[in-house]
Write a protein that holds these residues in place. Structure first.
Motif, short mmCIF file in Angstrom:
data_model
loop_
_atom_site.label_atom_id
_atom_site.label_comp_id
_atom_site.label_asym_id
_atom_site.label_seq_id
_atom_site.Cartn_x
_atom_site.Cartn_y
_atom_site.Cartn_z
N LEU A 50 0.81 -1.23 0.00
CA LEU A 50 0.00 0.00 0.00
C LEU A 50 0.84 1.28 0.00
CD1 LEU A 50 -2.83 -1.10 2.48
CD2 LEU A 50 -3.05 -0.76 0.02
N PRO A 51 1.95 1.35 0.78
CA PRO A 51 2.70 2.62 0.81
C PRO A 51 3.36 2.97 -0.52
CG PRO A 51 3.46 1.10 2.55
CD PRO A 51 2.52 0.34 1.69
N PHE A 52 3.42 2.01 -1.44
CA PHE A 52 4.24 2.21 -2.64
C PHE A 52 3.44 2.44 -3.91
CE2 PHE A 52 6.54 -0.40 0.43
CZ PHE A 52 7.56 0.50 0.72
N TYR A 53 2.11 2.45 -3.81
CA TYR A 53 1.31 2.72 -5.01
C TYR A 53 1.23 4.22 -5.28
CZ TYR A 53 -0.59 -2.03 -5.34
OH TYR A 53 -0.74 -3.38 -5.52
N PRO A 54 1.27 4.60 -6.57
CA PRO A 54 0.96 6.01 -6.88
C PRO A 54 -0.44 6.34 -6.33
CG PRO A 54 1.84 4.85 -8.81
CD PRO A 54 1.61 3.81 -7.76
N THR A 55 -0.61 7.55 -5.80
CA THR A 55 -1.84 7.87 -5.06
C THR A 55 -3.09 7.81 -5.93
OG1 THR A 55 -1.34 10.18 -5.45
CG2 THR A 55 -0.77 9.30 -3.28
N GLU A 56 -2.94 7.93 -7.26
CA GLU A 56 -4.14 8.03 -8.11
C GLU A 56 -4.70 6.67 -8.56
OE1 GLU A 56 -1.16 9.24 -8.73
OE2 GLU A 56 -0.45 8.45 -10.64
N VAL A 57 -4.08 5.55 -8.15
CA VAL A 57 -4.58 4.26 -8.63
C VAL A 57 -5.95 3.95 -7.99
CG1 VAL A 57 -2.29 3.27 -9.01
CG2 VAL A 57 -3.46 2.82 -6.85
N GLU A 58 -6.73 3.11 -8.68
CA GLU A 58 -8.00 2.59 -8.14
C GLU A 58 -7.76 1.12 -7.85
OE1 GLU A 58 -11.87 2.78 -10.34
OE2 GLU A 58 -10.80 4.44 -11.28
N LEU A 59 -7.65 0.79 -6.58
CA LEU A 59 -7.18 -0.55 -6.20
C LEU A 59 -8.33 -1.50 -5.86
CD1 LEU A 59 -4.72 -2.38 -5.36
CD2 LEU A 59 -4.98 -1.43 -3.05
N THR A 60 -8.26 -2.71 -6.42
CA THR A 60 -9.12 -3.82 -5.97
C THR A 60 -8.17 -4.84 -5.36
OG1 THR A 60 -10.68 -3.45 -7.76
CG2 THR A 60 -10.76 -5.61 -6.68
N ALA A 61 -8.34 -5.13 -4.07
CA ALA A 61 -7.40 -5.99 -3.36
C ALA A 61 -8.11 -7.25 -2.90
CB ALA A 61 -6.83 -5.26 -2.15
N VAL A 62 -7.46 -8.39 -3.14
CA VAL A 62 -8.09 -9.69 -2.82
C VAL A 62 -7.19 -10.49 -1.88
CG1 VAL A 62 -8.96 -11.84 -3.82
CG2 VAL A 62 -9.08 -9.73 -5.15
N ASP A 63 -7.81 -11.18 -0.95
CA ASP A 63 -7.08 -12.16 -0.13
C ASP A 63 -8.12 -13.14 0.42
OD1 ASP A 63 -3.98 -11.95 1.23
OD2 ASP A 63 -5.37 -13.42 2.09
N PHE A 64 -7.72 -14.40 0.62
CA PHE A 64 -8.70 -15.33 1.18
C PHE A 64 -8.70 -15.34 2.71
CE2 PHE A 64 -6.01 -19.48 0.23
CZ PHE A 64 -5.04 -19.08 1.15
N SER A 65 -7.75 -14.64 3.32
CA SER A 65 -7.69 -14.59 4.78
C SER A 65 -8.40 -13.33 5.30
CB SER A 65 -6.22 -14.57 5.23
OG SER A 65 -6.09 -14.00 6.51
N PRO A 66 -9.52 -13.48 6.04
CA PRO A 66 -10.23 -12.30 6.55
C PRO A 66 -9.35 -11.42 7.44
CG PRO A 66 -11.54 -14.31 6.91
CD PRO A 66 -10.21 -14.75 6.38
N SER A 67 -8.47 -12.04 8.25
CA SER A 67 -7.66 -11.22 9.17
C SER A 67 -6.63 -10.39 8.41
CB SER A 67 -6.93 -12.10 10.19
OG SER A 67 -7.86 -12.82 10.94
N MET A 68 -6.01 -11.00 7.38
CA MET A 68 -5.05 -10.24 6.55
C MET A 68 -5.77 -9.05 5.92
SD MET A 68 -1.89 -11.55 6.20
CE MET A 68 -0.97 -13.09 6.23
N LEU A 69 -6.94 -9.34 5.35
CA LEU A 69 -7.68 -8.30 4.63
C LEU A 69 -8.07 -7.15 5.57
CD1 LEU A 69 -8.35 -8.43 1.63
CD2 LEU A 69 -10.62 -9.26 2.22
N GLU A 70 -8.47 -7.52 6.80
CA GLU A 70 -8.85 -6.51 7.78
C GLU A 70 -7.66 -5.59 8.10
OE1 GLU A 70 -11.10 -8.30 11.05
OE2 GLU A 70 -10.17 -6.74 12.29
N LYS A 71 -6.47 -6.21 8.25
CA LYS A 71 -5.26 -5.41 8.54
C LYS A 71 -4.98 -4.45 7.38
CE LYS A 71 -3.69 -7.72 12.23
NZ LYS A 71 -3.86 -7.12 13.56
N ALA A 72 -5.10 -4.98 6.15
CA ALA A 72 -4.81 -4.15 4.97
C ALA A 72 -5.81 -2.98 4.88
CB ALA A 72 -4.87 -5.00 3.70
#
Ligand code: SAM
Length: 199
Positions: A50-72
């Protein structure tokens, strides 16, 4: 819950700390500075990119772990403010429109997917023609002695971390429909940075 998902659930705090430490930050910055437009990130974990994306991107982020996704999601809300949607799902069976994304990103994940060939085919499908697929992956070393040790230790590493340490990343890409335009290797050939395009 699927035992593989459970393995990653248990590691969510550890991955959150890795994000705070900017682990592999130099490589992530180099790779992701070229991310553009609608970005799909597979296996986002706790959000280390997350810290390394250009600010203007439109991100769709996927993970199968609910806890990982919550942290992100929490890190994005508190710290990074990207325009982002977080989807809990398995990249093996995820239903997304074909050719929907300008950039597809996957970092330190080909080691973990049950069927990396299938996921590479999916990446190729989900990326727009003329789009880019950005990968940072670890695999078998180009140093023979290290690669033998990686193979010997792989059953233990997989049991603990849920990720394989001896996958042949170059071979996986060569057998996929994805075209590697530029690649670099670091850490005795273990770490790969790849700038690719769909066919
Ligand atoms: C080794 S971690 C890497 C996390 C992050 N990409 C990074 O660069 O630090 C692998 C991540 O992929 C996720 N993952 C593994 N297999 C997956 C699958 N089939 N579908 C969705 N997520 C998956 C895990 O839950 C975990 O968060």
């Amino acid at each position: 819950m699927d035992p593989i998902i459970k393995k990653f659930e248990k590691q969510a705090d550890k991955y959150d700390k890795k994000r705070e430490r900017f682990e592999f930050g130099v490589h992530r910055r180099r790779l992701l500075s070229s991310a553009r437009g609608k970005v799909l990130e597979l296996g986002i974990g706790a959000g280390s990119n997350l810290p390394f994306y250009p600010t203007e991107v439109e991100l769709t982020a996927v993970d199968f772990s609910p806890s990982m996704l919550e942290k992100a999601k929490d890190a994005n809300d508190r710290l990074y403010g990207l325009n982002a949607e977080f989807i809990q799902g398995d990249v093996d069976s995820l239903l997304l429109n074909d050719q929907a994304f300008d950039t597809v990103v996957s970092t330190l994940t080909l080691c973990a997917y049950r069927d990396p060939n299938k996921v590479l085919h999916n990446m190729n499908r989900w990326c727009k023609p003329g789009g880019q697929i950005l990968l940072m992956e670890h695999g078998t070393s180009s140093n023979k002695a290290i690669s033998i040790a990686q193979t010997a230790l792989d059953p233990i590493a997989y049991a603990i971390f849920g990720c394989h340490h001896n996958r042949d990343i170059m071979k996986l890409l060569a057998e996929s429909p994805i075209k590697v335009k530029k690649s670099e290797r670091y850490m005795s050939g273990i770490l790969h940075l790849m700038w690719c395009s769909p066919r």
